[in-house]
Design a protein around this motif. Structure first.
Motif, PDB file in Angstrom:
ATOM      1  N   UNK A 185       0.853  -1.186   0.000  1.00 57.06           N
ATOM      2  CA  UNK A 185       0.000   0.000   0.000  1.00 57.06           C
ATOM      3  C   UNK A 185       0.893   1.242   0.000  1.00 57.06           C
ATOM      4  N   UNK A 186       0.538   2.213  -0.835  1.00 55.05           N
ATOM      5  CA  UNK A 186       1.292   3.470  -0.939  1.00 55.05           C
ATOM      6  C   UNK A 186       0.305   4.632  -0.888  1.00 55.05           C
ATOM      7  N   UNK A 187       0.722   5.727  -0.257  1.00 49.89           N
ATOM      8  CA  UNK A 187      -0.049   6.959  -0.284  1.00 49.89           C
ATOM      9  C   UNK A 187       0.456   7.806  -1.453  1.00 49.89           C
ATOM     10  N   UNK A 188      -0.302   7.892  -2.566  1.00 48.38           N
ATOM     11  CA  UNK A 188       0.170   8.614  -3.757  1.00 48.38           C
ATOM     12  C   UNK A 188       0.460  10.084  -3.457  1.00 48.38           C
ATOM     13  N   UNK A 189       1.624  10.545  -3.884  1.00 46.76           N
ATOM     14  CA  UNK A 189       2.008  11.931  -3.661  1.00 46.76           C
ATOM     15  C   UNK A 189       2.684  12.200  -2.337  1.00 46.76           C
ATOM     16  N   UNK A 190       2.719  11.206  -1.468  1.00 43.74           N
ATOM     17  CA  UNK A 190       3.342  11.402  -0.152  1.00 43.74           C
ATOM     18  C   UNK A 190       4.839  11.605  -0.242  1.00 43.74           C
ATOM     19  N   UNK A 192       6.375  13.758  -1.792  1.00 46.15           N
ATOM     20  CA  UNK A 192       6.729  15.171  -1.941  1.00 46.15           C
ATOM     21  C   UNK A 192       6.971  15.856  -0.587  1.00 46.15           C
ATOM     22  N   UNK A 193       6.724  15.143   0.500  1.00 49.50           N
ATOM     23  CA  UNK A 193       6.934  15.716   1.832  1.00 49.50           C
ATOM     24  C   UNK A 193       7.719  14.729   2.685  1.00 49.50           C
ATOM     25  N   UNK A 222       0.141  12.005  12.248  1.00 43.39           N
ATOM     26  CA  UNK A 222       0.787  12.325  10.970  1.00 43.39           C
ATOM     27  C   UNK A 222       0.277  11.409   9.866  1.00 43.39           C
ATOM     28  N   UNK A 223       0.119  10.125  10.157  1.00 41.46           N
ATOM     29  CA  UNK A 223      -0.364   9.189   9.148  1.00 41.46           C
ATOM     30  C   UNK A 223      -1.788   9.521   8.726  1.00 41.46           C
ATOM     31  N   UNK A 229      -4.801  13.539   2.983  1.00 43.22           N
ATOM     32  CA  UNK A 229      -4.321  14.383   1.887  1.00 43.22           C
ATOM     33  C   UNK A 229      -4.089  13.596   0.602  1.00 43.22           C
ATOM     34  N   UNK A 230      -3.640  12.345   0.717  1.00 42.49           N
ATOM     35  CA  UNK A 230      -3.172  11.609  -0.456  1.00 42.49           C
ATOM     36  C   UNK A 230      -3.981  10.363  -0.804  1.00 42.49           C
TER      37      UNK A 230
END
Length: 299
Positions: A185-190, A192-193, A222-223, A229-230
């Motif tokens: 599992x991945x948080x897309x766009x994560x 970038x931070x 934070x998660x 957000x993503x």
């Protein structure tokens, strides 16, 4: 006259008193626009945006059979069970991971140097590359545990001394990845931070973290912010499919309580222009089989 060693600026502070999120300071795609390679311009743009790229069939069914047979040979070898490069499942005491497989096995060494594999790494990172880490992962059915949410770069920066985010991983499926058997599992766009985690790194932290992550683990708060957000993407696919993902992606995997095993080969390529220095937030380096100090380019 003697000179003090040159200090490298720490762009990504972590393992301090508090958890701190900060913008990424590095490119995601390092090659120049239009640079030749196996990834199309459109897919490279998707990778830059999302932090990952899925390939439906990177290797053939015949190659899957070859690599899966080699995986089975390694995890059933009594000598590998006693090798420090092998990590065992806490409950079953069976091997779940073998590191540095490109040095242990000529078959996996051939996969690392395959143009379909190393060519994509060179294109993303814009340079020659070396293997920072390689491993085979085995997640058998009925209870194999997962890996909690984390950024690989946070660990590789803190404990291995990688200065910049110029590292890419590929996970190649050797069994089918269903939506139920503990897939990636991945948080897309994560990517970038950067999330600098709280808490100091214990000595020899890797001995514990390879079975259960503790230091370098993001907070629930934070998660939740990252997920809100993503979003979260779960990867499925046939054996032979692959997922490329940036070193700073927030990712993890769940337990596998199904009857269906999930096994993959995992290769981390780092740019030869981003070689490891001393750890940024750990008392000592991790062993070379976790964070390579041999920077010889893959040919």
């Amino acid at each position: 006259m003697t000179f003090a060693p040159e200090r490298i600026t720490d762009l990504y502070p972590t393992r301090g008193a508090t958890e701190v999120a900060s913008p990424r300071q590095d490119p995601v795609v390092w090659s120049a626009p239009g640079a030749p390679g196996p990834i199309s311009a459109g897919h490279l743009a998707d990778y830059e945006r999302d932090g990952f790229l899925a390939v439906d069939q990177l290797i053939t069914p015949e190659e899957v059979t070859l690599y899966r047979g080699e995986l089975e040979r390694l995890i059933s070898d009594p000598e590998m069970l006693a090798d420090e490069r092998s990590i065992v499942e806490p409950k079953s005491r069976e091997i779940r991971t073998v590191f540095e497989v490109h040095k242990i096995s000529q078959i996996f060494a051939g996969l690392v140097s395959d143009p379909r594999v190393v060519g994509r790494a060179r294109q993303i990172l814009g340079s020659d590359v070396y293997v920072h880490q390689s491993r085979i992962n085995v997640k058998p059915g009925f209870g194999a545990s997962g890996f909690y949410w984390h950024s690989d770069f946070e660990t590789w920066h803190a404990e291995d001394g990688l200065p910049n985010m110029r590292t890419v991983s590929v996970s190649i499926a050797l069994t089918e990845n269903y939506d139920t058997n503990g897939g990636l599992m991945i948080m897309p766009g994560s990517h970038k931070k950067f999330l600098g985690c709280a808490g100091a790194t214990p000595k020899d932290n890797y001995k514990k973290s390879l079975q259960m992550q503790d230091a370098g683990t993001p907070s629930d708060e934070a998660l939740t912010e990252f997920a809100d957000a993503h979003g979260i993407r779960l990867f499925t696919g046939k054996a032979g499919s692959a997922t490329w993902f940036d070193c700073n992606c927030m990712h993890g995997s769940g337990d596998n309580i199904t009857p269906y095993p999930r096994s993959n080969v995992f290769i981390v390529f780092n740019s030869v222009e981003n070689t490891a220095v001393e750890p940024f937030a750990a008392p000592v380096r991790r062993p070379d089989f976790l964070g390579a100090r041999d920077f010889t380019p893959v040919r």
